[in-house]
Design a protein around this motif. Sequence first.
Motif, PDB file in Angstrom:
ATOM      1  N   SER A  64       0.890  -1.126  -0.537  1.00  0.00           N
ATOM      2  CA  SER A  64       0.405  -0.367  -0.175  1.00  0.00           C
ATOM      3  C   SER A  64       0.502   1.015  -0.632  1.00  0.00           C
ATOM      4  CB  SER A  64      -0.958  -0.435   0.816  1.00  0.00           C
ATOM      5  OG  SER A  64      -0.102   0.244   2.539  1.00  0.00           O
ATOM      6  N   THR A  65      -0.009   2.278  -0.281  1.00  0.00           N
ATOM      7  CA  THR A  65       0.917   3.744  -0.020  1.00  0.00           C
ATOM      8  C   THR A  65       1.414   4.072   1.046  1.00  0.00           C
ATOM      9  OG1 THR A  65      -1.175   4.766  -0.509  1.00  0.00           O
ATOM     10  CG2 THR A  65       0.129   4.523  -2.205  1.00  0.00           C
ATOM     11  N   ALA A  66       2.732   4.354   1.732  1.00  0.00           N
ATOM     12  CA  ALA A  66       2.739   5.422   2.637  1.00  0.00           C
ATOM     13  C   ALA A  66       4.486   5.564   2.095  1.00  0.00           C
ATOM     14  CB  ALA A  66       2.990   4.295   3.432  1.00  0.00           C
ATOM     15  N   VAL A  67       5.088   6.412   3.492  1.00  0.00           N
ATOM     16  CA  VAL A  67       6.268   6.872   3.749  1.00  0.00           C
ATOM     17  C   VAL A  67       6.751   6.264   4.875  1.00  0.00           C
ATOM     18  CG1 VAL A  67       7.630   8.589   4.293  1.00  0.00           C
ATOM     19  CG2 VAL A  67       5.923   9.121   2.430  1.00  0.00           C
ATOM     20  N   HIS A  68       7.925   5.099   4.256  1.00  0.00           N
ATOM     21  CA  HIS A  68       8.741   4.690   5.364  1.00  0.00           C
ATOM     22  C   HIS A  68      10.222   5.204   5.689  1.00  0.00           C
ATOM     23  CE1 HIS A  68       5.788   0.830   5.226  1.00  0.00           C
ATOM     24  NE2 HIS A  68       5.373   1.496   3.776  1.00  0.00           N
ATOM     25  N   THR A  69      10.625   4.715   6.644  1.00  0.00           N
ATOM     26  CA  THR A  69      11.659   6.101   6.817  1.00  0.00           C
ATOM     27  C   THR A  69      12.243   4.109   8.045  1.00  0.00           C
ATOM     28  OG1 THR A  69      11.407   7.408   8.223  1.00  0.00           O
ATOM     29  CG2 THR A  69      13.063   6.557   8.743  1.00  0.00           C
ATOM     30  N   ILE A  70      13.566   4.470   6.909  1.00  0.00           N
ATOM     31  CA  ILE A  70      14.176   2.806   7.165  1.00  0.00           C
ATOM     32  C   ILE A  70      15.314   3.280   7.448  1.00  0.00           C
ATOM     33  CG2 ILE A  70      15.155   0.610   5.657  1.00  0.00           C
ATOM     34  CD1 ILE A  70      12.354   1.363   5.583  1.00  0.00           C
ATOM     35  N   ALA A  71      16.074   2.887   8.808  1.00  0.00           N
ATOM     36  CA  ALA A  71      17.703   2.638   9.180  1.00  0.00           C
ATOM     37  C   ALA A  71      18.444   1.580   9.160  1.00  0.00           C
ATOM     38  CB  ALA A  71      17.719   3.567  10.329  1.00  0.00           C
ATOM     39  N   ALA A  72      19.669   1.808   8.888  1.00  0.00           N
ATOM     40  CA  ALA A  72      20.216   0.050   9.043  1.00  0.00           C
ATOM     41  C   ALA A  72      21.301   0.388  10.206  1.00  0.00           C
ATOM     42  CB  ALA A  72      21.487   0.209   8.351  1.00  0.00           C
ATOM     43  N   SER A  73      21.482  -0.788  11.065  1.00  0.00           N
ATOM     44  CA  SER A  73      22.749  -0.563  12.058  1.00  0.00           C
ATOM     45  C   SER A  73      23.376  -1.831  12.366  1.00  0.00           C
ATOM     46  CB  SER A  73      22.157  -0.903  13.797  1.00  0.00           C
ATOM     47  OG  SER A  73      21.265   0.189  13.605  1.00  0.00           O
ATOM     48  N   PHE A  74      25.060  -0.788  12.424  1.00  0.00           N
ATOM     49  CA  PHE A  74      26.206  -1.835  12.084  1.00  0.00           C
ATOM     50  C   PHE A  74      26.999  -2.449  13.447  1.00  0.00           C
ATOM     51  CE2 PHE A  74      31.138  -1.950  11.494  1.00  0.00           C
ATOM     52  CZ  PHE A  74      30.861  -3.660  11.195  1.00  0.00           C
ATOM     53  N   SER A  75      26.842  -3.747  13.679  1.00  0.00           N
ATOM     54  CA  SER A  75      27.437  -4.328  15.100  1.00  0.00           C
ATOM     55  C   SER A  75      27.997  -3.831  15.561  1.00  0.00           C
ATOM     56  CB  SER A  75      26.854  -6.005  15.408  1.00  0.00           C
ATOM     57  OG  SER A  75      28.347  -6.363  14.023  1.00  0.00           O
ATOM     58  N   GLY A  76      28.949  -3.392  14.291  1.00  0.00           N
ATOM     59  CA  GLY A  76      30.574  -3.530  15.121  1.00  0.00           C
ATOM     60  C   GLY A  76      31.573  -4.761  15.164  1.00  0.00           C
ATOM     61  N   ASN A  77      33.103  -4.216  15.206  1.00  0.00           N
ATOM     62  CA  ASN A  77      33.898  -5.831  15.466  1.00  0.00           C
ATOM     63  C   ASN A  77      35.250  -5.109  15.909  1.00  0.00           C
ATOM     64  OD1 ASN A  77      35.147  -4.842  13.100  1.00  0.00           O
ATOM     65  ND2 ASN A  77      34.546  -6.518  11.454  1.00  0.00           N
ATOM     66  N   ALA A  78      35.875  -6.171  16.203  1.00  0.00           N
ATOM     67  CA  ALA A  78      37.362  -5.564  17.024  1.00  0.00           C
ATOM     68  C   ALA A  78      37.611  -5.138  16.597  1.00  0.00           C
ATOM     69  CB  ALA A  78      37.901  -6.861  17.068  1.00  0.00           C
ATOM     70  N   ASP A  79      38.066  -4.245  15.021  1.00  0.00           N
ATOM     71  CA  ASP A  79      38.480  -3.741  14.038  1.00  0.00           C
ATOM     72  C   ASP A  79      37.985  -2.741  13.443  1.00  0.00           C
ATOM     73  OD1 ASP A  79      40.002  -5.219  13.883  1.00  0.00           O
ATOM     74  OD2 ASP A  79      39.466  -6.060  12.516  1.00  0.00           O
ATOM     75  N   ASN A  80      35.792  -2.586  13.539  1.00  0.00           N
ATOM     76  CA  ASN A  80      35.411  -0.587  13.739  1.00  0.00           C
ATOM     77  C   ASN A  80      34.268  -0.999  15.082  1.00  0.00           C
ATOM     78  OD1 ASN A  80      36.494  -1.770  11.167  1.00  0.00           O
ATOM     79  ND2 ASN A  80      36.722   0.436  11.081  1.00  0.00           N
ATOM     80  N   THR A  81      34.230   0.028  15.859  1.00  0.00           N
ATOM     81  CA  THR A  81      32.686   0.292  16.210  1.00  0.00           C
ATOM     82  C   THR A  81      31.564   0.244  15.394  1.00  0.00           C
ATOM     83  OG1 THR A  81      33.388   2.861  15.795  1.00  0.00           O
ATOM     84  CG2 THR A  81      34.377   1.793  17.692  1.00  0.00           C
ATOM     85  N   ALA A  82      30.718   0.333  15.809  1.00  0.00           N
ATOM     86  CA  ALA A  82      29.595  -0.067  15.724  1.00  0.00           C
ATOM     87  C   ALA A  82      28.341   1.255  14.853  1.00  0.00           C
ATOM     88  CB  ALA A  82      28.714  -0.423  16.622  1.00  0.00           C
ATOM     89  N   SER A  83      27.410   1.647  14.175  1.00  0.00           N
ATOM     90  CA  SER A  83      27.116   3.080  13.960  1.00  0.00           C
ATOM     91  C   SER A  83      26.147   2.263  13.178  1.00  0.00           C
ATOM     92  CB  SER A  83      27.987   3.054  12.512  1.00  0.00           C
ATOM     93  OG  SER A  83      28.129   2.211  11.820  1.00  0.00           O
ATOM     94  N   THR A  84      25.688   3.890  13.711  1.00  0.00           N
ATOM     95  CA  THR A  84      23.723   3.399  13.002  1.00  0.00           C
ATOM     96  C   THR A  84      23.273   4.193  12.065  1.00  0.00           C
ATOM     97  OG1 THR A  84      22.742   2.500  15.440  1.00  0.00           O
ATOM     98  CG2 THR A  84      20.876   3.960  13.423  1.00  0.00           C
ATOM     99  N   SER A  85      22.774   4.493  10.468  1.00  0.00           N
ATOM    100  CA  SER A  85      22.831   5.326  10.133  1.00  0.00           C
ATOM    101  C   SER A  85      21.393   6.780  10.364  1.00  0.00           C
ATOM    102  CB  SER A  85      22.213   4.371   8.452  1.00  0.00           C
ATOM    103  OG  SER A  85      20.904   3.936   8.744  1.00  0.00           O
ATOM    104  N   SER A  86      21.423   7.890   9.732  1.00  0.00           N
ATOM    105  CA  SER A  86      20.083   8.265   9.603  1.00  0.00           C
ATOM    106  C   SER A  86      19.222   7.588   9.186  1.00  0.00           C
ATOM    107  CB  SER A  86      20.623   9.736   9.258  1.00  0.00           C
ATOM    108  OG  SER A  86      21.221   9.572   7.691  1.00  0.00           O
ATOM    109  N   GLY A  87      17.748   7.791   8.657  1.00  0.00           N
ATOM    110  CA  GLY A  87      16.463   7.181   8.192  1.00  0.00           C
ATOM    111  C   GLY A  87      16.728   8.318   7.107  1.00  0.00           C
ATOM    112  N   TYR A  88      16.546   6.751   6.465  1.00  0.00           N
ATOM    113  CA  TYR A  88      15.938   7.524   5.166  1.00  0.00           C
ATOM    114  C   TYR A  88      14.769   7.194   4.606  1.00  0.00           C
ATOM    115  CZ  TYR A  88      16.311   6.042   0.061  1.00  0.00           C
ATOM    116  OH  TYR A  88      15.814   5.852  -1.977  1.00  0.00           O
ATOM    117  N   SER A  89      14.122   8.337   4.113  1.00  0.00           N
ATOM    118  CA  SER A  89      12.554   7.719   3.839  1.00  0.00           C
ATOM    119  C   SER A  89      12.362   7.532   2.311  1.00  0.00           C
ATOM    120  CB  SER A  89      12.591   9.414   3.246  1.00  0.00           C
ATOM    121  OG  SER A  89      11.021   9.735   3.176  1.00  0.00           O
ATOM    122  N   GLN A  90      11.708   6.186   2.275  1.00  0.00           N
ATOM    123  CA  GLN A  90      11.374   5.662   1.333  1.00  0.00           C
ATOM    124  C   GLN A  90       9.893   5.650   0.785  1.00  0.00           C
ATOM    125  OE1 GLN A  90      13.154   3.363  -0.836  1.00  0.00           O
ATOM    126  NE2 GLN A  90      11.077   3.881  -2.130  1.00  0.00           N
TER     127      GLN A  90
END
Length: 200
Positions: free
Chosen positions: A158-184
Amino acid sequence: MALSTGNATPTAGQSVTLTATVTGASGTGTVAFVSDNAPIASCTAVAIVATTATCVTTWRSIGTNTVVAAYSGTASIVPSRSSPVTETVSQGSSATAVTSSQNPQTAGAAITFSATVTPAPTGGTVTFTDDATTVTSCTNVAVNTTTGVATCSLTYTSTAVHTIAASFSGNADNTASTSSGYSQTIIGATTTTSLASSFN
Protein backbone atom coordinates in the motif's frame (compact mmCIF):
# COMPACT_ATOMS: atom_id res chain seq x y z
CA MET A 1 67.79 4.31 2.33
CA ALA A 2 65.34 5.54 4.95
CA LEU A 3 61.65 4.84 5.54
CA SER A 4 59.27 7.17 7.39
CA THR A 5 55.55 7.13 8.13
CA GLY A 6 52.98 9.90 8.27
CA ASN A 7 51.19 8.14 11.13
CA ALA A 8 52.64 5.33 13.26
CA THR A 9 49.40 4.81 15.21
CA PRO A 10 46.54 4.73 12.70
CA THR A 11 43.08 3.33 13.29
CA ALA A 12 41.76 0.42 11.24
CA GLY A 13 40.84 1.63 7.77
CA GLN A 14 42.71 4.93 8.07
CA SER A 15 45.04 5.87 5.20
CA VAL A 16 48.76 6.08 5.98
CA THR A 17 51.45 7.59 3.75
CA LEU A 18 54.82 5.83 3.78
CA THR A 19 57.84 7.63 2.34
CA ALA A 20 61.06 5.97 1.26
CA THR A 21 64.09 8.20 0.65
CA VAL A 22 66.88 6.79 -1.52
CA THR A 23 69.95 9.01 -1.44
CA GLY A 24 71.59 9.30 -4.84
CA ALA A 25 68.78 7.60 -6.77
CA SER A 26 67.88 10.78 -8.70
CA GLY A 27 64.62 9.40 -10.09
CA THR A 28 65.91 6.00 -11.15
CA GLY A 29 64.79 2.56 -10.02
CA THR A 30 61.70 1.58 -8.00
CA VAL A 31 60.79 0.87 -4.39
CA ALA A 32 58.75 -2.05 -3.06
CA PHE A 33 56.94 -1.62 0.25
CA VAL A 34 56.45 -4.71 2.40
CA SER A 35 54.30 -5.23 5.50
CA ASP A 36 55.01 -8.26 7.70
CA ASN A 37 56.95 -9.90 4.85
CA ALA A 38 54.01 -9.52 2.44
CA PRO A 39 54.13 -7.00 -0.43
CA ILE A 40 51.68 -4.12 -0.10
CA ALA A 41 49.56 -4.75 -3.20
CA SER A 42 49.41 -1.21 -4.57
CA CYS A 43 53.05 -0.44 -3.76
CA THR A 44 55.17 -3.23 -5.24
CA ALA A 45 57.11 -1.09 -7.74
CA VAL A 46 56.76 2.60 -6.90
CA ALA A 47 58.72 4.95 -9.14
CA ILE A 48 61.17 7.32 -7.46
CA VAL A 49 60.56 11.04 -7.91
CA ALA A 50 63.80 12.92 -7.24
CA THR A 51 64.96 10.76 -4.31
CA THR A 52 61.63 9.64 -2.77
CA ALA A 53 58.89 7.10 -3.36
CA THR A 54 55.57 7.15 -1.53
CA CYS A 55 52.97 4.52 -0.73
CA VAL A 56 49.46 5.21 0.57
CA THR A 57 47.92 2.20 2.26
CA THR A 58 45.57 1.10 5.04
CA TRP A 59 45.46 -1.72 7.56
CA ARG A 60 41.97 -3.13 8.10
CA SER A 61 42.69 -5.03 11.32
CA ILE A 62 44.05 -4.01 14.68
CA GLY A 63 47.56 -5.10 15.61
CA THR A 64 51.24 -4.31 15.07
CA ASN A 65 52.70 -4.34 11.56
CA THR A 66 56.38 -4.19 10.58
CA VAL A 67 57.01 -2.27 7.34
CA VAL A 68 60.18 -2.09 5.26
CA ALA A 69 61.03 -0.59 1.88
CA ALA A 70 63.34 -2.21 -0.66
CA TYR A 71 65.06 -0.28 -3.46
CA SER A 72 65.50 -2.17 -6.73
CA GLY A 73 68.84 -0.62 -7.63
CA THR A 74 70.09 0.14 -11.15
CA ALA A 75 73.08 -0.78 -13.28
CA SER A 76 75.13 1.77 -11.34
CA ILE A 77 73.42 1.82 -7.93
CA VAL A 78 73.25 -1.23 -5.68
CA PRO A 79 69.89 -2.34 -4.19
CA SER A 80 69.20 -1.36 -0.59
CA ARG A 81 66.70 -2.00 2.16
CA SER A 82 65.40 0.31 4.89
CA SER A 83 65.28 -0.28 8.60
CA PRO A 84 61.80 -1.39 9.72
CA VAL A 85 59.03 0.99 10.75
CA THR A 86 56.31 -0.18 13.14
CA GLU A 87 52.63 0.61 12.55
CA THR A 88 50.37 0.03 15.55
CA VAL A 89 46.75 -0.13 14.42
CA SER A 90 43.88 0.42 16.87
CA GLN A 91 40.11 0.08 16.55
CA GLY A 92 38.61 2.55 14.10
CA SER A 93 35.21 4.14 13.77
CA SER A 94 32.60 3.28 11.14
CA ALA A 95 29.75 5.03 9.36
CA THR A 96 26.63 3.45 7.90
CA ALA A 97 24.36 4.82 5.15
CA VAL A 98 21.20 3.47 3.53
CA THR A 99 20.00 3.71 -0.07
CA SER A 100 17.30 1.88 -2.06
CA SER A 101 17.08 0.38 -5.53
CA GLN A 102 14.07 2.52 -6.46
CA ASN A 103 12.56 5.62 -4.83
CA PRO A 104 9.70 6.17 -5.18
CA GLN A 105 8.60 2.60 -5.81
CA THR A 106 5.21 1.23 -6.84
CA ALA A 107 3.13 -0.72 -4.32
CA GLY A 108 3.57 -4.44 -4.92
CA ALA A 109 7.04 -4.11 -6.43
CA ALA A 110 10.14 -5.32 -4.58
CA ILE A 111 12.72 -2.88 -3.19
CA THR A 112 16.28 -3.70 -2.21
CA PHE A 113 17.70 -1.55 0.56
CA SER A 114 21.49 -1.39 0.77
CA ALA A 115 23.39 -0.47 3.91
CA THR A 116 26.98 0.55 3.21
CA VAL A 117 29.47 0.45 6.09
CA THR A 118 32.56 2.62 5.68
CA PRO A 119 35.34 1.58 5.82
CA ALA A 120 34.43 -1.91 4.66
CA PRO A 121 34.75 -3.93 7.88
CA THR A 122 36.46 -7.27 8.40
CA GLY A 123 33.22 -8.74 9.71
CA GLY A 124 29.99 -7.94 11.50
CA THR A 125 26.30 -7.71 10.71
CA VAL A 126 23.63 -5.14 9.92
CA THR A 127 20.06 -5.00 11.24
CA PHE A 128 17.43 -2.97 9.36
CA THR A 129 14.50 -1.15 10.92
CA ASP A 130 11.31 0.14 9.27
CA ASP A 131 9.73 3.08 11.09
CA ALA A 132 11.83 2.16 14.15
CA THR A 133 10.58 -1.46 14.13
CA THR A 134 13.10 -4.24 13.48
CA VAL A 135 12.57 -5.98 10.13
CA THR A 136 12.47 -9.65 11.11
CA SER A 137 13.71 -10.89 7.73
CA CYS A 138 16.60 -8.43 7.74
CA THR A 139 18.15 -8.98 11.15
CA ASN A 140 21.88 -9.72 11.55
CA VAL A 141 22.57 -9.61 7.81
CA ALA A 142 26.25 -10.36 7.13
CA VAL A 143 28.27 -7.45 5.74
CA ASN A 144 30.28 -8.07 2.59
CA THR A 145 33.86 -7.59 3.78
CA THR A 146 35.01 -6.33 0.38
CA THR A 147 32.26 -3.82 -0.42
CA GLY A 148 30.96 -3.11 3.08
CA VAL A 149 27.38 -3.67 1.84
CA ALA A 150 24.48 -5.59 3.43
CA THR A 151 21.08 -5.77 1.72
CA CYS A 152 17.42 -6.17 2.67
CA SER A 153 14.59 -6.83 0.18
CA LEU A 154 11.02 -5.76 1.02
CA THR A 155 7.71 -5.38 -0.79
CA TYR A 156 4.99 -2.95 0.32
CA THR A 157 1.37 -3.47 -0.71
CA SER A 158 0.00 0.00 0.00
CA THR A 159 1.01 3.62 -0.46
CA ALA A 160 2.96 5.18 2.39
CA VAL A 161 6.27 6.76 3.35
CA HIS A 162 8.62 4.52 5.32
CA THR A 163 11.75 5.47 7.25
CA ILE A 164 14.45 2.83 6.91
CA ALA A 165 17.57 2.74 9.08
CA ALA A 166 20.44 0.27 9.45
CA SER A 167 22.65 -0.52 12.42
CA PHE A 168 26.11 -2.08 12.06
CA SER A 169 27.07 -4.36 14.95
CA GLY A 170 30.72 -3.35 15.02
CA ASN A 171 33.62 -5.76 15.57
CA ALA A 172 37.12 -5.81 17.03
CA ASP A 173 38.41 -3.59 14.22
CA ASN A 174 35.60 -1.04 13.81
CA THR A 175 33.05 0.43 16.20
CA ALA A 176 29.28 0.08 15.77
CA SER A 177 27.32 2.71 13.87
CA THR A 178 23.73 3.51 12.90
CA SER A 179 22.59 5.27 9.76
CA SER A 180 20.28 8.23 9.60
CA GLY A 181 16.73 7.47 8.49
CA TYR A 182 16.19 6.94 4.76
CA SER A 183 12.77 8.06 3.51
CA GLN A 184 11.19 5.58 1.09
CA THR A 185 8.01 6.55 -0.75
CA ILE A 186 5.53 3.95 -1.98
CA ILE A 187 3.13 5.11 -4.68
CA GLY A 188 -0.01 3.57 -6.18
CA ALA A 189 0.22 1.37 -9.23
CA THR A 190 -0.61 3.01 -12.55
CA THR A 191 -3.95 1.85 -13.95
CA THR A 192 -5.31 2.01 -17.49
CA THR A 193 -8.91 2.12 -18.61
CA SER A 194 -10.14 0.99 -21.99
CA LEU A 195 -13.54 1.59 -23.55
CA ALA A 196 -15.18 -0.80 -25.93
CA SER A 197 -18.44 -0.42 -27.83
CA SER A 198 -20.84 -3.07 -29.03
CA PHE A 199 -21.56 -0.89 -32.05
CA ASN A 200 -18.67 -0.84 -34.42
